[in-house]
Design a protein around this motif. Sequence first.
Motif, short mmCIF file in Angstrom:
data_model
loop_
_atom_site.label_atom_id
_atom_site.label_comp_id
_atom_site.label_asym_id
_atom_site.label_seq_id
_atom_site.Cartn_x
_atom_site.Cartn_y
_atom_site.Cartn_z
N THR A 47 -1.73 -1.00 -13.97
CA THR A 47 -0.58 -1.56 -13.27
C THR A 47 -0.97 -1.95 -11.85
OG1 THR A 47 1.79 -1.26 -12.84
CG2 THR A 47 0.36 0.61 -12.36
N ILE A 48 -0.16 -2.80 -11.25
CA ILE A 48 -0.31 -3.18 -9.85
C ILE A 48 0.92 -2.65 -9.13
CG2 ILE A 48 -0.43 -5.09 -8.21
CD1 ILE A 48 -1.71 -6.76 -10.48
N ASN A 49 0.68 -1.93 -8.02
CA ASN A 49 1.80 -1.41 -7.26
C ASN A 49 1.38 -1.08 -5.84
OD1 ASN A 49 4.43 -0.09 -6.67
ND2 ASN A 49 4.65 -0.33 -8.90
N GLU A 50 2.29 -0.47 -5.10
CA GLU A 50 2.08 -0.19 -3.68
C GLU A 50 0.96 0.81 -3.45
OE1 GLU A 50 4.43 1.83 0.06
OE2 GLU A 50 5.60 0.65 -1.37
N ASN A 51 0.18 0.55 -2.39
CA ASN A 51 -0.94 1.42 -2.03
C ASN A 51 -0.73 2.17 -0.71
OD1 ASN A 51 -1.43 -0.38 0.09
ND2 ASN A 51 -3.00 -1.48 -1.04
N ALA A 52 0.33 1.87 0.02
CA ALA A 52 0.49 2.42 1.36
C ALA A 52 1.08 3.82 1.38
CB ALA A 52 1.36 1.49 2.21
N ASP A 53 2.05 4.09 0.53
CA ASP A 53 2.75 5.37 0.53
C ASP A 53 2.46 6.12 -0.77
OD1 ASP A 53 4.49 7.51 0.58
OD2 ASP A 53 6.29 6.31 0.95
N ASP A 59 6.63 9.16 -7.29
CA ASP A 59 7.96 8.78 -7.77
C ASP A 59 7.88 8.02 -9.10
OD1 ASP A 59 8.94 9.98 -5.50
OD2 ASP A 59 9.45 8.10 -4.48
N MET A 60 6.85 7.19 -9.24
CA MET A 60 6.70 6.46 -10.50
C MET A 60 6.43 7.42 -11.66
SD MET A 60 4.69 3.02 -9.34
CE MET A 60 4.62 2.40 -11.00
N LEU A 105 -4.04 -10.37 -3.83
CA LEU A 105 -3.11 -9.26 -3.91
C LEU A 105 -2.26 -9.25 -2.64
CD1 LEU A 105 -5.47 -6.44 -5.22
CD2 LEU A 105 -3.54 -7.43 -6.46
N GLY A 106 -1.04 -8.76 -2.76
CA GLY A 106 -0.18 -8.61 -1.59
C GLY A 106 -0.72 -7.55 -0.65
N THR A 107 -0.25 -7.57 0.57
CA THR A 107 -0.71 -6.65 1.61
C THR A 107 -0.69 -5.20 1.16
OG1 THR A 107 0.08 -8.15 3.32
CG2 THR A 107 -0.29 -5.86 3.98
N TRP A 108 0.34 -4.80 0.43
CA TRP A 108 0.51 -3.40 0.05
C TRP A 108 0.15 -3.14 -1.41
CZ3 TRP A 108 0.60 -1.49 4.54
CH2 TRP A 108 1.31 -2.09 5.57
N GLN A 109 -0.47 -4.10 -2.08
CA GLN A 109 -0.76 -3.95 -3.51
C GLN A 109 -2.17 -3.45 -3.77
OE1 GLN A 109 0.19 -7.91 -5.04
NE2 GLN A 109 1.90 -6.98 -6.15
N SER A 110 -2.29 -2.61 -4.80
CA SER A 110 -3.56 -2.19 -5.38
C SER A 110 -3.41 -2.18 -6.89
CB SER A 110 -3.96 -0.79 -4.89
OG SER A 110 -4.41 -0.83 -3.57
N VAL A 111 -4.55 -2.14 -7.56
CA VAL A 111 -4.57 -2.06 -9.02
C VAL A 111 -4.88 -0.62 -9.39
CG1 VAL A 111 -5.62 -2.96 -11.13
CG2 VAL A 111 -5.36 -4.46 -9.14
N TYR A 112 -4.10 -0.08 -10.32
CA TYR A 112 -4.22 1.33 -10.70
C TYR A 112 -4.50 1.49 -12.19
CZ TYR A 112 -2.12 2.48 -6.22
OH TYR A 112 -1.87 2.61 -4.88
N PHE A 113 -5.39 2.44 -12.50
CA PHE A 113 -5.54 2.96 -13.85
C PHE A 113 -4.55 4.11 -13.97
CE2 PHE A 113 -7.10 5.64 -17.16
CZ PHE A 113 -7.70 4.79 -18.08
N THR A 114 -3.71 4.07 -14.98
CA THR A 114 -2.68 5.11 -15.13
C THR A 114 -3.02 6.02 -16.31
OG1 THR A 114 -1.33 3.70 -16.56
CG2 THR A 114 -0.90 3.59 -14.20
N GLU A 115 -3.02 7.29 -16.06
CA GLU A 115 -3.33 8.30 -17.09
C GLU A 115 -2.07 9.07 -17.44
OE1 GLU A 115 -4.60 10.09 -19.87
OE2 GLU A 115 -6.43 9.45 -18.82
#
Length: 131
Positions: A47-53, A59-60, A105-115
């Motif tokens: 998934t792609i989501n916020e990386n700052a907080d 929460d996800m 990618l947006g300023t606050w976006q990163s790509v994540y591997f989700t387990e």
Amino acid sequence: MLYEYKLSTEKQGFSNITKCLVQSLTKSGVRDGLCVVFCPHTTAGITINENADPDVVRDMLLGLDKAYPDRAEFRHAEGNSSAHLKASSVGSSASVIITEGRLLLGTWQSVYFTEFDGPRNRTFYVKIIGA
């Protein structure tokens, strides 16, 4: 160009894999095109989501646990049906546009591997496609 990466995961969690995508892009030399990242596992995803907080990731996971709790009536013998549901909801791949040699990618976006069913040793693939 196809690149393979390995990672070890915890029971549940999000691993920021953006650096792996950047590394693949750098190796490829592609300036414009598409980067596709794919997870070949049925209880994990991308998934792609916020990386700052870091609370966003927490929460996800909390939201996914509430949406897809373990249930006594699940029949899957391995007992990880909720992990399959979470992985299907998140998805097994993501695409990022490559422009001028960088990921768009947006300023606050990163790509994540989700387990969702760890701990495990996992694999994911990055495909760089030039325009």
